[in-house]
Write a protein that holds these residues in place. Structure first.
Motif, short mmCIF file in Angstrom:
data_model
loop_
_atom_site.label_atom_id
_atom_site.label_comp_id
_atom_site.label_asym_id
_atom_site.label_seq_id
_atom_site.Cartn_x
_atom_site.Cartn_y
_atom_site.Cartn_z
N ARG B 208 0.82 -1.20 0.00
CA ARG B 208 0.00 0.00 0.00
C ARG B 208 0.86 1.25 0.00
NH1 ARG B 208 -5.16 2.11 1.95
NH2 ARG B 208 -4.88 3.81 3.45
N SER B 209 0.61 2.11 -1.01
CA SER B 209 1.29 3.39 -1.04
C SER B 209 0.47 4.39 -1.86
CB SER B 209 2.69 3.25 -1.66
OG SER B 209 3.24 4.53 -1.88
N GLY B 210 0.55 5.65 -1.49
CA GLY B 210 -0.16 6.70 -2.21
C GLY B 210 0.58 7.23 -3.42
N LEU B 212 3.08 6.03 -7.00
CA LEU B 212 3.54 4.91 -7.82
C LEU B 212 4.99 4.56 -7.47
CD1 LEU B 212 1.96 5.60 -11.34
CD2 LEU B 212 1.02 4.40 -9.39
N ALA B 235 -4.14 3.39 -2.34
CA ALA B 235 -4.54 4.34 -1.29
C ALA B 235 -5.11 5.62 -1.89
CB ALA B 235 -3.35 4.65 -0.37
N PRO B 236 -6.14 5.49 -2.73
CA PRO B 236 -6.65 6.69 -3.43
C PRO B 236 -7.34 7.64 -2.47
CG PRO B 236 -8.09 4.81 -3.84
CD PRO B 236 -6.92 4.28 -3.06
N GLY B 237 -7.14 8.94 -2.69
CA GLY B 237 -7.79 9.94 -1.85
C GLY B 237 -9.15 10.35 -2.39
N THR B 238 -9.33 10.24 -3.71
CA THR B 238 -10.60 10.58 -4.34
C THR B 238 -10.86 9.56 -5.45
OG1 THR B 238 -9.61 11.92 -6.08
CG2 THR B 238 -10.17 13.06 -4.03
N PHE B 239 -12.09 9.57 -5.97
CA PHE B 239 -12.40 8.70 -7.12
C PHE B 239 -11.52 9.06 -8.31
CE2 PHE B 239 -17.05 7.97 -5.65
CZ PHE B 239 -16.62 6.99 -4.79
N ASP B 241 -8.58 10.32 -8.29
CA ASP B 241 -7.23 9.83 -8.00
C ASP B 241 -7.15 8.33 -8.31
OD1 ASP B 241 -4.62 9.97 -6.91
OD2 ASP B 241 -5.37 9.21 -5.00
N ILE B 243 -9.07 6.58 -10.47
CA ILE B 243 -9.16 6.34 -11.92
C ILE B 243 -7.82 6.65 -12.58
CG2 ILE B 243 -10.25 7.10 -14.08
CD1 ILE B 243 -12.78 7.71 -12.45
N ARG B 245 -4.68 6.85 -11.25
CA ARG B 245 -3.52 6.00 -10.95
C ARG B 245 -3.76 4.54 -11.33
NH1 ARG B 245 -1.42 6.17 -5.75
NH2 ARG B 245 -3.29 7.14 -4.93
#
Lengths: 318, 445
Positions: B208-210, B212, B235-239, B241, B243, B245
């Motif tokens: 898990r990481s925010g 790449l 670890a997406p912060g928004t939808f 984000d 889509i 990544r």
């Protein structure tokens, strides 16, 4: 740092304006400029295009409408002006899409009555409006003429042109400066062909919205989804005959078995989820106008779309 | 840079020993070139061949198996960004989450639901895939007890164990360590201990990481530590984000631009604040393990249906066996409706016929899965086909009349079908939704 995403797109999606405000000679309180995307939906680093619009569909003769909606919305469905007002003020739609279902009655001939219906709806809401004309070739020409005239100056979106019937709707759009919906049966080549036919009779690119036809979720939606992706892909690669915004209306959603037979107390929830899942998937495939018939779909759909337009915001996990 | 099959072949032992499962080294080489086989299947590779072929021949996205037994699921091994380029192969596992602060009977109820709930659509049984148990109590002992509660149901569902605390995971693995649970999650802080646990139990592991870069670093650490089966949590912060990544990971993996991103993607829909929408986006945008709180019935059905739609092979329409199908209990005077064997056409028509409550026969003719419109256009639906189908399936013995209702879009064939079969042809509506009204008004006449 991993390399930046590069798909090699060359051409942005064309833009279409819906609705005319005072400044543009209309009476709408807002107008929308849709299209303009330069990559796949929701991948822009700094979003410059707005979120997809939500259109709420109403009709002037509810005997041709889903009983689920009639039950949920109540008496207002039998008064199209009140219903339009509600779609705007209470349901919170971006657009109102009026279906002239009265023309579906057997041997309908009272075309003169349609002008006042359109005018009434345009008075009841100041949102931009989509008008769906008849399904009957014999009266098409008159119907579109009346709609076009009644909405003169308002920059309507008129529907729906198909390969076999596009002349009368195009004539009305050209005469009164409206845009049109061009529908083809889930096929990128047929979509392109229709756009070329429209171009040949003088309808400009910036007056066309593509409807690739949306099958209901579970009833052919996958074909529509891929048709939308392919159209968007070709447009970005430079095919100007496909570089128009798209509209998604999964009109059969409320009549399919899963929704119809959802059982007591579950019909509304099922209808809303079916519309929500369809619209979100269609938005990721490239649709810029999402049509719904259940008022309960609008709020969750709007919330999700807003989240999808927020990219640079990771959860901050190292 | 991908190697061609012949280049790969030159590096293979050329023994044609068949131990890889392929008849010859050449066919194995062709599979490797297409990313369809794993290099490890060949026991006789030289070290040189391994180092040259290693990175370029494995599938661009690793296949990861979660769980054991009949309910295990495999994700990954995807090759395209758009389903229309080929197809998506491995539908995401949708996993229902329970927490260790829930009552035992609630945990049992959710486990039983995932075990038992089935939605049958278009001839396929659609199900949810597993149980995720999250450690929110902060106690290793409570977590282990929750996992034990799930395992005692003996549903044999693939488990996902969610905890930041390796001691808690260790305690839980006592109850399910041999079932290939997916462990969540290795982060920068705990990656070493998580790898040790995953390796000890042979489990797949989520990293898990925010960013790449962060994911790439974690992947490198894990593979170096001998944990090959990985899943990526962005670890997406928004939808948006997610889509962005998720698309980047898929694109960079399938082009082999960043081979260390060649793993399936994990999404916890329950932590996004709008779970149903997150599930929908996970399905269309490359999610492979989707964790969600138990879905209410409406979104449960919509999710299973969307997943089925998106993961249907676009090049192979699902087909019905041609023949005579009954709706209700038809008799000798009941109507006969002819249509094509495209499954969607069949099930749509069947649904409307059932709700029309008119017992009838459906005569399904073999158009090789084409819809009515395309079958007529391509000449697959012809008067000869209809005539032969009537004979072959013995329709004449089923009804005493000789009237056949054909789809509206087949109306150009009506005259020819009458001539070829001797049956009177009635042209039905184009839209199946109108068939009920049609039967009530036209057939009764």
């Amino acid at each position: 740092m991993p390399p930046e995403l590069n798909f090699g797109w060359t051409t942005p999606i064309g833009e279409v304006v819906l609705g005319a405000t005072n400044a543009d000679g209309g009476t709408r309180r807002v107008s929308y400029r849709i299209g303009g995307g330069t990559t796949l939906p929701f991948l822009e680093g700094q979003p410059s295009t707005p979120a997809p619009l939500i259109a709420f569909e109403i009709c002037d003769n509810p005997s041709f409408w889903s009983p689920i909606v009639k039950e949920y919305c109540g008496d207002v469905t039998s008064n199209v002006n009140e219903w339009a007002k509600k779609a705007d003020a209470d349901y919170g739609a971006d657009l109102v899409r009026l279906h002239l279902t009265s023309t579906k009655q057997r041997n309908f001939s009272d075309v003169a009555s349609l002008g006042p219906v359109v005018e009434g709806v345009l008075l009841a809401t100041s949102l931009p409006v989509i008008i769906e004309g008849s399904n009957e070739p014999k009266i098409d020409s008159e119907v579109y003429q009346k709609c076009g005239e009644a909405g003169q100056g308002e920059r309507l979106l008129l529907g729906t042109a198909e390969a076999g019937k596009y002349r009368s709707i195009a004539a009305a759009a050209l005469a009164y400066n409206h845009s049109i919906i061009a529908q083809s049966p889930i096929d990128i080549n047929l979509a392109k062909q229709l756009n070329i036919l429209l171009k040949e009779i003088g309808v400009q690119r910036d007056h066309i919205v593509i409807d690739p036809y949306t099958g209901a979720l579970g009833y052919g939606f996958e074909y529509s989804y891929s048709a939308m992706e392919r159209i968007r892909f070709s447009a970005l690669k430079g095919d100007s005959d496909l570089a128009m915004p798209m509209i998604c209306s999964a009109a059969d959603t409320l009549t399919i078995k899963e929704v119809r037979e959802a059982g007591a107390g579950l019909q509304d929830e099922t209808a809303i989820q079916w519309e929500l899942f369809t619209c979100l998937a269609a938005a990721t495939a490239g649709a810029e106008i999402l049509c719904v018939r259940h008022p309960g779909t609008i709020a969750p759909l709007r919330k999700a779309l807003a989240g999808m337009k927020q990219p640079a915001h990771s959860a901050g996990v190292p | 840079m991908a190697l061609k099959a012949l280049d790969i072949y030159k590096l293979l032992p050329k023994k044609n020993c068949k131990e890889c499962g392929d008849p010859t080294c050449l066919t194995f080489a062709m599979k490797l070139a297409g990313g369809k086989a794993d290099l490890d299947l060949c026991p006789y590779l030289s070290d040189e061949a391994k180092s040259v072929l290693g990175a370029t021949t494995r599938p661009p996205i690793r296949l990861v198996k979660i769980g054991v037994g009949t309910r295990n699921f495999k994700v990954g091994e995807e090759t395209v960004l758009y389903r229309h380029e080929k197809t998506f192969y491995h539908p995401p596992g949708i996993v229902f989450r329970v927490t260790d602060t829930m009552q035992a009977d609630e945990i049992v109820a959710v486990t039983r639901r995932v075990r038992d709930e089935t939605l049958t659509r278009v001839g396929a049984d659609l199900r949810f895939n597993g149980i995720a148990i999250e450690n929110v109590s902060g106690s290793a002992e409570t977590f282990a007890r929750a996992v034990e509660t799930v395992e005692k149901v003996e549903a044999h569902l693939p488990p996902v164990l969610i905890s930041k605390d390796t001691a808690a995971l260790k305690a839980a693995l006592v109850y399910c360590g041999t079932y290939r649970p997916l462990l969540h999650a290795a982060t920068q802080e705990n990656v070493k201990e998580m790898c040790a646990l995953a390796k000890q139990h042979g489990c797949p592991l989520v990293v898990r990481s925010g960013s790449l870069d962060g994911l790439v670093n974690l992947v490198k650490t894990c593979t170096a530590d001998g944990v090959p089966d990985l899943v990526l949590d962005l670890a997406p912060g928004t939808f948006g984000d997610f889509i962005r990544r998720s698309t980047a990971v898929r694109q960079l993996a399938i082009t082999r631009a960043v081979p260390d991103l060649g793993y399936p993607v994990y999404l916890n829909a329950a932590e996004t604040g709008q779970q149903d929408a997150a599930v929908a986006l996970g399905i269309v945008k490359y999610g492979s393990v989707i964790v969600t709180d138990p879905l209410p019935v409406g979104s449960a059905k919509a999710a299973l249906t969307l997943r089925q739609n998106i993961y249907t092979d676009p090049q192979k329409p699902i087909q019905m066996n041609p023949g005579i199908y009954r709706v209700g209990s038809p008799d000798k005077d009941s109507p006969v409706l002819m249509t094509v064997n495209f499954s969607l056409t069949f099930f749509t028509l069947q649904g409307y016929l059932e709700s029309a409550r008119v017992p009838c026969f459906m005569l399904i003719v073999d158009t090789e899965g084409l819809s009515v419109l395309t079958a007529v256009a391509a000449g697959k639906l012809s008067e000869m086909l209809v005539r032969d189908s009537i004979k072959k399936f013995g329709l004449e013995n089923e009804v005493s009349h000789r009237k056949l209702i054909i789809p509206g879009y087949a109306s150009p064939l009506s005259g020819r079908i009458e001539d070829a079969t001797g049956w009177k042809v009635l042209v039905g509506p184009r839209d199946a939704a109108e068939i009920g009204e049609y039967l009530h008004e036209e057939w009764k006449k």
